[in-house]
Design a protein around this motif. Structure first.
Motif, PDB file in Angstrom:
ATOM      1  N   GLY A 273     -99.564  -7.620   5.223  1.00  0.00           N
ATOM      2  CA  GLY A 273     -98.384  -7.425   6.063  1.00  0.00           C
ATOM      3  C   GLY A 273     -98.336  -6.041   6.674  1.00  0.00           C
ATOM      4  O   GLY A 273     -98.029  -5.872   7.855  1.00  0.00           O
ATOM      5  N   GLY A 274     -98.677  -5.023   5.860  1.00  0.00           N
ATOM      6  CA  GLY A 274     -98.687  -3.655   6.373  1.00  0.00           C
ATOM      7  C   GLY A 274     -99.726  -3.465   7.460  1.00  0.00           C
ATOM      8  O   GLY A 274     -99.465  -2.830   8.478  1.00  0.00           O
ATOM      9  N   ALA A 275    -100.918  -4.027   7.249  1.00  0.00           N
ATOM     10  CA  ALA A 275    -101.985  -3.912   8.249  1.00  0.00           C
ATOM     11  C   ALA A 275    -101.600  -4.616   9.548  1.00  0.00           C
ATOM     12  O   ALA A 275    -101.910  -4.129  10.649  1.00  0.00           O
ATOM     13  N   LEU A 276    -100.930  -5.760   9.428  1.00  0.00           N
ATOM     14  CA  LEU A 276    -100.472  -6.488  10.617  1.00  0.00           C
ATOM     15  C   LEU A 276     -99.454  -5.657  11.395  1.00  0.00           C
ATOM     16  O   LEU A 276     -99.520  -5.565  12.627  1.00  0.00           O
ATOM     17  N   ILE A 277     -98.536  -5.037  10.684  1.00  0.00           N
ATOM     18  CA  ILE A 277     -97.536  -4.181  11.329  1.00  0.00           C
ATOM     19  C   ILE A 277     -98.223  -2.992  12.008  1.00  0.00           C
ATOM     20  O   ILE A 277     -97.927  -2.646  13.156  1.00  0.00           O
ATOM     21  N   GLY A 278     -99.171  -2.365  11.305  1.00  0.00           N
ATOM     22  CA  GLY A 278     -99.869  -1.213  11.866  1.00  0.00           C
ATOM     23  C   GLY A 278    -100.638  -1.531  13.126  1.00  0.00           C
ATOM     24  O   GLY A 278    -100.750  -0.698  14.025  1.00  0.00           O
ATOM     25  N   GLY A 279    -101.143  -2.750  13.220  1.00  0.00           N
ATOM     26  CA  GLY A 279    -101.930  -3.130  14.383  1.00  0.00           C
ATOM     27  C   GLY A 279    -101.132  -3.675  15.538  1.00  0.00           C
ATOM     28  O   GLY A 279    -101.666  -3.807  16.649  1.00  0.00           O
ATOM     29  N   SER A 283     -95.057   1.913  18.042  1.00  0.00           N
ATOM     30  CA  SER A 283     -94.746   3.306  17.723  1.00  0.00           C
ATOM     31  C   SER A 283     -95.144   3.647  16.293  1.00  0.00           C
ATOM     32  O   SER A 283     -94.871   2.876  15.368  1.00  0.00           O
ATOM     33  N   THR A 284     -95.764   4.816  16.100  1.00  0.00           N
ATOM     34  CA  THR A 284     -96.177   5.234  14.758  1.00  0.00           C
ATOM     35  C   THR A 284     -94.976   5.354  13.828  1.00  0.00           C
ATOM     36  O   THR A 284     -95.039   4.945  12.669  1.00  0.00           O
ATOM     37  N   GLY A 285     -93.878   5.914  14.323  1.00  0.00           N
ATOM     38  CA  GLY A 285     -92.676   6.031  13.512  1.00  0.00           C
ATOM     39  C   GLY A 285     -92.115   4.673  13.125  1.00  0.00           C
ATOM     40  O   GLY A 285     -91.717   4.448  11.977  1.00  0.00           O
ATOM     41  N   ALA A 286     -92.093   3.762  14.080  1.00  0.00           N
ATOM     42  CA  ALA A 286     -91.589   2.416  13.815  1.00  0.00           C
ATOM     43  C   ALA A 286     -92.491   1.685  12.824  1.00  0.00           C
ATOM     44  O   ALA A 286     -92.020   0.887  12.001  1.00  0.00           O
ATOM     45  N   VAL A 287     -93.793   1.953  12.889  1.00  0.00           N
ATOM     46  CA  VAL A 287     -94.750   1.352  11.953  1.00  0.00           C
ATOM     47  C   VAL A 287     -94.411   1.768  10.515  1.00  0.00           C
ATOM     48  O   VAL A 287     -94.390   0.944   9.595  1.00  0.00           O
ATOM     49  N   GLU A 297     -97.324   0.071  -0.799  1.00  0.00           N
ATOM     50  CA  GLU A 297     -98.679  -0.314  -0.420  1.00  0.00           C
ATOM     51  C   GLU A 297     -98.731  -0.760   1.037  1.00  0.00           C
ATOM     52  O   GLU A 297     -99.649  -0.395   1.783  1.00  0.00           O
ATOM     53  N   ALA A 298     -97.743  -1.516   1.453  1.00  0.00           N
ATOM     54  CA  ALA A 298     -97.684  -1.989   2.834  1.00  0.00           C
ATOM     55  C   ALA A 298     -97.488  -0.833   3.800  1.00  0.00           C
ATOM     56  O   ALA A 298     -98.115  -0.781   4.863  1.00  0.00           O
ATOM     57  N   GLU A 299     -96.640   0.112   3.427  1.00  0.00           N
ATOM     58  CA  GLU A 299     -96.397   1.267   4.293  1.00  0.00           C
ATOM     59  C   GLU A 299     -97.682   2.067   4.485  1.00  0.00           C
ATOM     60  O   GLU A 299     -98.019   2.490   5.587  1.00  0.00           O
ATOM     61  N   LYS A 300     -98.435   2.265   3.378  1.00  0.00           N
ATOM     62  CA  LYS A 300     -99.669   3.029   3.458  1.00  0.00           C
ATOM     63  C   LYS A 300    -100.694   2.318   4.349  1.00  0.00           C
ATOM     64  O   LYS A 300    -101.356   2.939   5.180  1.00  0.00           O
ATOM     65  N   ALA A 301    -100.827   0.999   4.171  1.00  0.00           N
ATOM     66  CA  ALA A 301    -101.763   0.225   4.986  1.00  0.00           C
ATOM     67  C   ALA A 301    -101.364   0.276   6.457  1.00  0.00           C
ATOM     68  O   ALA A 301    -102.215   0.431   7.336  1.00  0.00           O
ATOM     69  N   ALA A 302    -100.063   0.148   6.722  1.00  0.00           N
ATOM     70  CA  ALA A 302     -99.569   0.150   8.101  1.00  0.00           C
ATOM     71  C   ALA A 302     -99.874   1.476   8.785  1.00  0.00           C
ATOM     72  O   ALA A 302    -100.371   1.517   9.922  1.00  0.00           O
ATOM     73  N   VAL A 303     -99.584   2.577   8.111  1.00  0.00           N
ATOM     74  CA  VAL A 303     -99.785   3.899   8.702  1.00  0.00           C
ATOM     75  C   VAL A 303    -101.270   4.191   8.898  1.00  0.00           C
ATOM     76  O   VAL A 303    -101.674   4.748   9.924  1.00  0.00           O
ATOM     77  N   LEU A 304    -102.112   3.801   7.928  1.00  0.00           N
ATOM     78  CA  LEU A 304    -103.550   4.029   8.060  1.00  0.00           C
ATOM     79  C   LEU A 304    -104.132   3.287   9.259  1.00  0.00           C
ATOM     80  O   LEU A 304    -104.908   3.836  10.036  1.00  0.00           O
TER      81      LEU A 304
END
Length: 446
Positions: A273-279, A283-287, A297-304
């Motif tokens: 879910g985090g990776a999907l959001i990140g991609g 916006s980086t902030g919104a991610v 864990e999802a937040e870290k994956a999203a930001v990375l």
């Protein structure tokens, strides 16, 4: 070398950001002076907050009565005011008109940061959205006074912020998520851009090709940042850039709120879910906000994923400049050479790369990741202030009647909707392929 080197806005952004980066490095690494910029702590007036969040709340009255608060405020406005005023002077602008206009724009930015730090409001909309909304409210009701317009410099502020952001784009982030992040961010992104270019120019037959390319970059990479860089590379008109950014921001808010809800509803794992959001969230902030809803864990994956995707900004701008110079805007009577490509290339992207390289291969190896993190903590606030000034400028420059006339009969909106749908579908496929555990081991994000 270009004529009137120091009068170019791109170069102004590079040296202003460079000064900020040097000052931040000296401040953190030597401790000789404090460079920290103003940041509002989360506050609330009436609501009683329980749990861990309560420890982060600082009453508004306490903040406003603090001497340190006002020292940081004065430091922030003086540093940014002096640097941007020098930039305007070197560009040939009228300093007497810019200074009072910038002061007023900073006051509006102060109000934006104040509102967005309120506990309840902060949970739903980040400061970038509040900046845009306040700017839109002014421009579409009372109108923007003539004396304020000299400070409405959207691209100048955001280009400076992007170069500063380059220092936080560490190549070591690729190693943390390895081929997983590269597969999600670097393969999907160009495919989505190519699809939207084809769909916009061939299927929808939108004649405004710079607008199509700019909106494609905003959708597939990271919203406003990519739109500014790509728009500069393809000579996108200011009105078209505003349109692309406005559409991106509006749907970023919608996706930031509803994407985590849908991910939870379908039972997707936090890392997927985090990776999907990140991609997919622009916006980086919104991610970061949307990823945090699903857990650490999802937040870290999203930001990375988003940070790895951000590295593409410079490469995309470079190839778009070449593509438009040699294909789209080519004059059949003359051969396009390196000088024409160089003329079109957004020079601030060079500053972005240099900042990233210095942080990744000089500062981090010598002083360590903790020191780089401390430097970025200082720079992030100056970057955020640059972006607040930029988003306010976007709002102040945006008139709904003018936007309606630019929609090409709704084709631009359809381009975004179809493109973003394709982006979500393709990103989900990549996320499932790499992070579901069916074909590859699931990485641990500690």
């Amino acid at each position: 070398m270009e004529a009137k080197f120091w009068r170019k806005e791109d170069w102004q952004a590079v040296w202003i950001a460079g000064v900020l980066i040097i000052l931040a490095c000296v401040s953190v690494l030597t401790g000789w002076f404090d460079l920290s910029a103003l940041k509002f702590s989360t506050w609330t007036l009436g609501e009683t907050v329980q749990g861990a969040a309560a420890s982060k709340i600082v009453p508004l009255g306490t903040q406003l009565s603090s001497g340190a608060f006002w020292i940081k405020t004065i430091r922030t406005v003086l540093i940014l005011g002096i640097l941007f005023t020098l930039g305007i002077k070197l560009q040939g602008g009228k300093v007497r008109e810019y200074i009072p206009a910038f002061a007023a724009l900073f006051v509006l930015s102060f109000v934006v940061r104040l509102i967005s730090a309120e506990f309840t409001l902060n949970r739903y909309l980040e400061w970038a959205v509040w900046a845009l909304l306040i700017g839109l409210l002014i421009s579409n009701t009372v109108g923007v006074p003539k004396w304020l317009r000299p400070a409405v410099k959207t691209e100048f502020y955001i280009k400076t912020g992007l170069v500063v952001m380059g220092f936080s784009v560490l190549f070591s982030n690729i190693a943390k998520f390895g081929l997983y992040g590269l597969g999600i961010a670097w393969i999907v992104t160009p495919v989505v851009m190519l699809f939207m270019w084809w769909f916009g120019t061939k299927v929808l037959k939108i004649g405004n090709k710079p607008l199509v390319m700019t909106l494609s970059a905003a959708t597939s990479v990271c919203g406003t940042s990519a739109a500014i860089a790509t728009g500069a590379a393809c000579n996108c008109k200011k009105t078209d850039l505003t349109l692309a950014v406005s559409i991106s921001i509006i749907f970023t808010v919608i996706m930031m709120v509803f994407e985590p809800i849908i991910i939870k509803a379908v039972g997707m794992s936090p890392i997927m879910g985090g990776a999907l959001i990140g991609g997919t969230v622009d916006s980086t902030g919104a991610v970061a906000v949307a990823g945090s809803v699903l857990g650490g864990e999802a937040e870290k994956a999203a930001v990375l994923v988003k940070m790895i995707q951000n590295i593409l900004i410079g490469f995309i701008a470079f190839f778009v400049a070449i593509f438009f110079a040699t294909r789209v805007d080519r004059d059949s009577t003359r051969k396009v050479g390196a000088s024409e490509i160089w003329k079109r290339f957004p020079k601030f992207i060079i500053g972005f790369f240099i900042a990233s390289l210095i942080a990744s291969f000089v500062i981090q190896p010598i002083f360590g990741a903790d020191q780089v993190g401390a430097i970025n903590k200082v720079l992030d606030q100056f970057k955020n202030w640059c972006f607040v000034l930029a988003f306010l400028s976007i709002g102040l420059d945006t008139n709904f009647k003018e936007i309606a006339s630019q929609m090409h009969g709704g084709k631009v909106l359809w381009l975004y909707l179809i493109g973003q749908t394709f982006n979500i579908a393709l990103t989900f496929f990549a996320v499932w392929l790499l992070l579901s555990g069916v074909l590859f081991p699931i990485p641990a994000l500690s």
